[in-house]
Write a protein that holds these residues in place. Structure first.
Motif, PDB file in Angstrom:
ATOM      1  N   MET A  72       0.901  -1.199   0.011  1.00 15.14           N
ATOM      2  CA  MET A  72       0.035   0.010   0.151  1.00 15.14           C
ATOM      3  C   MET A  72       0.830   1.284  -0.321  1.00 15.14           C
ATOM      4  N   SER A  73       0.379   2.216  -0.839  1.00 20.32           N
ATOM      5  CA  SER A  73       1.385   3.518  -0.912  1.00 20.32           C
ATOM      6  C   SER A  73       1.285   4.339   0.270  1.00 20.32           C
ATOM      7  N   LYS A  74       1.804   5.308   0.409  1.00 18.17           N
ATOM      8  CA  LYS A  74       1.860   6.415   1.410  1.00 18.17           C
ATOM      9  C   LYS A  74       0.759   7.164   1.246  1.00 18.17           C
ATOM     10  N   THR A  75       0.317   7.616  -0.091  1.00 17.43           N
ATOM     11  CA  THR A  75      -0.757   8.500  -0.267  1.00 17.43           C
ATOM     12  C   THR A  75      -2.215   7.742   0.156  1.00 17.43           C
ATOM     13  N   THR A  76      -2.247   6.713  -0.219  1.00 18.32           N
ATOM     14  CA  THR A  76      -3.646   5.835   0.244  1.00 18.32           C
ATOM     15  C   THR A  76      -3.704   5.843   1.681  1.00 18.32           C
ATOM     16  N   THR A  77      -2.534   5.439   2.492  1.00 18.38           N
ATOM     17  CA  THR A  77      -2.378   5.589   3.694  1.00 18.38           C
ATOM     18  C   THR A  77      -2.762   6.935   4.324  1.00 18.38           C
ATOM     19  N   LEU A  78      -2.247   7.994   3.941  1.00 22.98           N
ATOM     20  CA  LEU A  78      -2.340   9.186   4.187  1.00 22.98           C
ATOM     21  C   LEU A  78      -3.823   9.507   3.997  1.00 22.98           C
ATOM     22  N   ALA A  79      -4.476   9.366   2.961  1.00 27.71           N
ATOM     23  CA  ALA A  79      -5.517   9.713   2.678  1.00 27.71           C
ATOM     24  C   ALA A  79      -6.742   8.929   3.377  1.00 27.71           C
ATOM     25  N   ASP A  80      -6.361   7.576   3.785  1.00 33.26           N
ATOM     26  CA  ASP A  80      -7.221   6.974   4.660  1.00 33.26           C
ATOM     27  C   ASP A  80      -7.172   7.522   6.163  1.00 33.26           C
ATOM     28  N   LYS A  81      -6.083   7.956   6.427  1.00 33.05           N
ATOM     29  CA  LYS A  81      -5.984   8.500   7.968  1.00 33.05           C
ATOM     30  C   LYS A  81      -6.592   9.949   8.053  1.00 33.05           C
ATOM     31  N   GLU A  82      -6.645  10.876   6.884  1.00 35.07           N
ATOM     32  CA  GLU A  82      -7.361  12.056   6.957  1.00 35.07           C
ATOM     33  C   GLU A  82      -8.934  11.761   6.709  1.00 35.07           C
ATOM     34  N   ALA A  83      -9.264  10.690   6.046  1.00 36.63           N
ATOM     35  CA  ALA A  83     -10.613  10.313   5.995  1.00 36.63           C
ATOM     36  C   ALA A  83     -11.197  10.027   7.553  1.00 36.63           C
ATOM     37  N   LEU A  84     -10.215   9.224   8.321  1.00 32.00           N
ATOM     38  CA  LEU A  84     -10.772   8.634   9.494  1.00 32.00           C
ATOM     39  C   LEU A  84     -10.798   9.941  10.434  1.00 32.00           C
ATOM     40  N   LEU A  85      -9.771  10.643  10.539  1.00 32.30           N
ATOM     41  CA  LEU A  85      -9.797  11.855  11.333  1.00 32.30           C
ATOM     42  C   LEU A  85     -10.954  12.805  11.060  1.00 32.30           C
ATOM     43  N   ALA A  86     -11.306  13.206   9.867  1.00 25.99           N
ATOM     44  CA  ALA A  86     -12.516  13.911   9.554  1.00 25.99           C
ATOM     45  C   ALA A  86     -13.640  13.387   9.994  1.00 25.99           C
ATOM     46  N   LYS A  87     -13.851  12.132   9.928  1.00 27.24           N
ATOM     47  CA  LYS A  87     -14.971  11.094  10.453  1.00 27.24           C
ATOM     48  C   LYS A  87     -15.063  11.333  11.966  1.00 27.24           C
ATOM     49  N   MET A  88     -14.101  11.057  12.590  1.00 29.59           N
ATOM     50  CA  MET A  88     -13.951  11.333  14.261  1.00 29.59           C
ATOM     51  C   MET A  88     -14.462  12.540  14.653  1.00 29.59           C
ATOM     52  N   GLU A  89     -13.922  13.728  13.943  1.00 32.62           N
ATOM     53  CA  GLU A  89     -14.106  15.054  14.164  1.00 32.62           C
ATOM     54  C   GLU A  89     -15.614  15.665  13.985  1.00 32.62           C
ATOM     55  N   GLY A  90     -16.346  14.722  13.065  1.00 34.07           N
ATOM     56  CA  GLY A  90     -17.639  14.947  12.847  1.00 34.07           C
ATOM     57  C   GLY A  90     -18.526  14.053  13.864  1.00 34.07           C
ATOM     58  N   ASP A  91     -18.005  13.009  14.446  1.00 33.15           N
ATOM     59  CA  ASP A  91     -18.656  12.452  15.370  1.00 33.15           C
ATOM     60  C   ASP A  91     -18.496  13.157  16.851  1.00 33.15           C
ATOM     61  N   ARG A  92     -17.439  13.568  17.005  1.00 36.23           N
ATOM     62  CA  ARG A  92     -17.137  14.538  18.217  1.00 36.23           C
ATOM     63  C   ARG A  92     -18.354  15.668  18.261  1.00 36.23           C
ATOM     64  N   GLN A  93     -18.467  16.452  17.115  1.00 37.89           N
ATOM     65  CA  GLN A  93     -19.192  17.348  17.243  1.00 37.89           C
ATOM     66  C   GLN A  93     -20.945  17.002  17.013  1.00 37.89           C
ATOM     67  N   ALA A  94     -21.087  15.842  16.756  1.00 37.84           N
ATOM     68  CA  ALA A  94     -22.536  15.494  16.703  1.00 37.84           C
ATOM     69  C   ALA A  94     -22.708  14.970  18.323  1.00 37.84           C
ATOM     70  N   LEU A  95     -21.717  14.421  18.910  1.00 34.12           N
ATOM     71  CA  LEU A  95     -21.900  13.804  20.224  1.00 34.12           C
ATOM     72  C   LEU A  95     -21.868  15.166  21.230  1.00 34.12           C
ATOM     73  N   ALA A  96     -21.478  16.474  20.966  1.00 32.23           N
ATOM     74  CA  ALA A  96     -21.205  17.316  21.602  1.00 32.23           C
ATOM     75  C   ALA A  96     -22.804  18.018  21.862  1.00 32.23           C
ATOM     76  N   ILE A  97     -23.408  17.779  20.866  1.00 33.01           N
ATOM     77  CA  ILE A  97     -25.028  18.301  20.954  1.00 33.01           C
ATOM     78  C   ILE A  97     -25.748  17.453  21.673  1.00 33.01           C
ATOM     79  N   ALA A  98     -26.482  17.817  22.772  1.00 27.02           N
ATOM     80  CA  ALA A  98     -27.239  16.879  23.672  1.00 27.02           C
ATOM     81  C   ALA A  98     -28.663  16.892  22.879  1.00 27.02           C
ATOM     82  N   LEU A  99     -28.973  15.619  22.634  1.00 24.98           N
ATOM     83  CA  LEU A  99     -30.117  15.366  22.225  1.00 24.98           C
ATOM     84  C   LEU A  99     -31.206  15.138  23.126  1.00 24.98           C
ATOM     85  N   PRO A 100     -32.488  15.648  23.085  1.00 23.42           N
ATOM     86  CA  PRO A 100     -33.380  15.373  23.930  1.00 23.42           C
ATOM     87  C   PRO A 100     -34.060  14.073  23.959  1.00 23.42           C
ATOM     88  N   ARG A 101     -33.804  13.435  25.094  1.00 23.96           N
ATOM     89  CA  ARG A 101     -34.082  12.089  25.186  1.00 23.96           C
ATOM     90  C   ARG A 101     -35.194  11.789  26.396  1.00 23.96           C
TER      91      ARG A 101
END
Length: 146
Positions: free
Chosen positions: A1-30
């Protein structure tokens, strides 16, 4: 696997994690299901149990999720309290015997005026009514406003 693919996967994973963090920061009425409420203090008891479980000397893999659950439960309890503070409760005024007496006196004056009773009786009832109104105004701090 090339370094660019690994780097792109890492960036995609970090972006997904940041999106999850922002979604969890909002308290949903339950809402709590009807069978699990346990009374008015049930939610606080569960929150305290989670916090106690996170503070015990248990292994790290048990403490961390319990602490996270306790933090979320505490946030929900505080949000619930803040919502309750913002709700205005309107209730009927407490029965006041003076106001009830005043209402009966007004009814008597109206009945006497409607029946064209003698002027002396009508004047006596009006004087009593004026005296009662003046007394209530001074008791309630309204002064002697006419």
């Amino acid at each position: 696997m090339s370094k660019t693919t690994t780097l792109a996967d890492k960036e995609a994973l970090l972006a997904k994690m940041e999106g999850d963090r922002q979604a969890l920061a909002i308290a949903l009425p339950r809402g709590v299901p009807a069978g699990r409420s346990g009374g008015p203090g049930g939610a606080w008891v569960r929150t305290a149990a989670l916090a106690a479980g996170g503070a015990l000397g248990w292994p790290r893999f048990l403490r961390q999720p319990l602490r996270a659950m306790a933090a979320i439960a505490m946030r929900d309890r505080v949000a619930e309290l803040m919502r309750r503070l913002q709700v205005r409760r309107v209730s009927d005024p407490l029965p006041d015997p003076d106001l009830a007496h005043l209402a009966t006196m007004v009814a008597q004056v109206r009945a006497a005026a409607a029946q064209s009773a003698d002027l002396a009786e009508l004047e006596r009832l009006r004087a009593q009514l004026d005296e009662q109104v003046h007394r209530l105004r001074t008791l309630r701090g309204g002064g002697t406003n006419p």
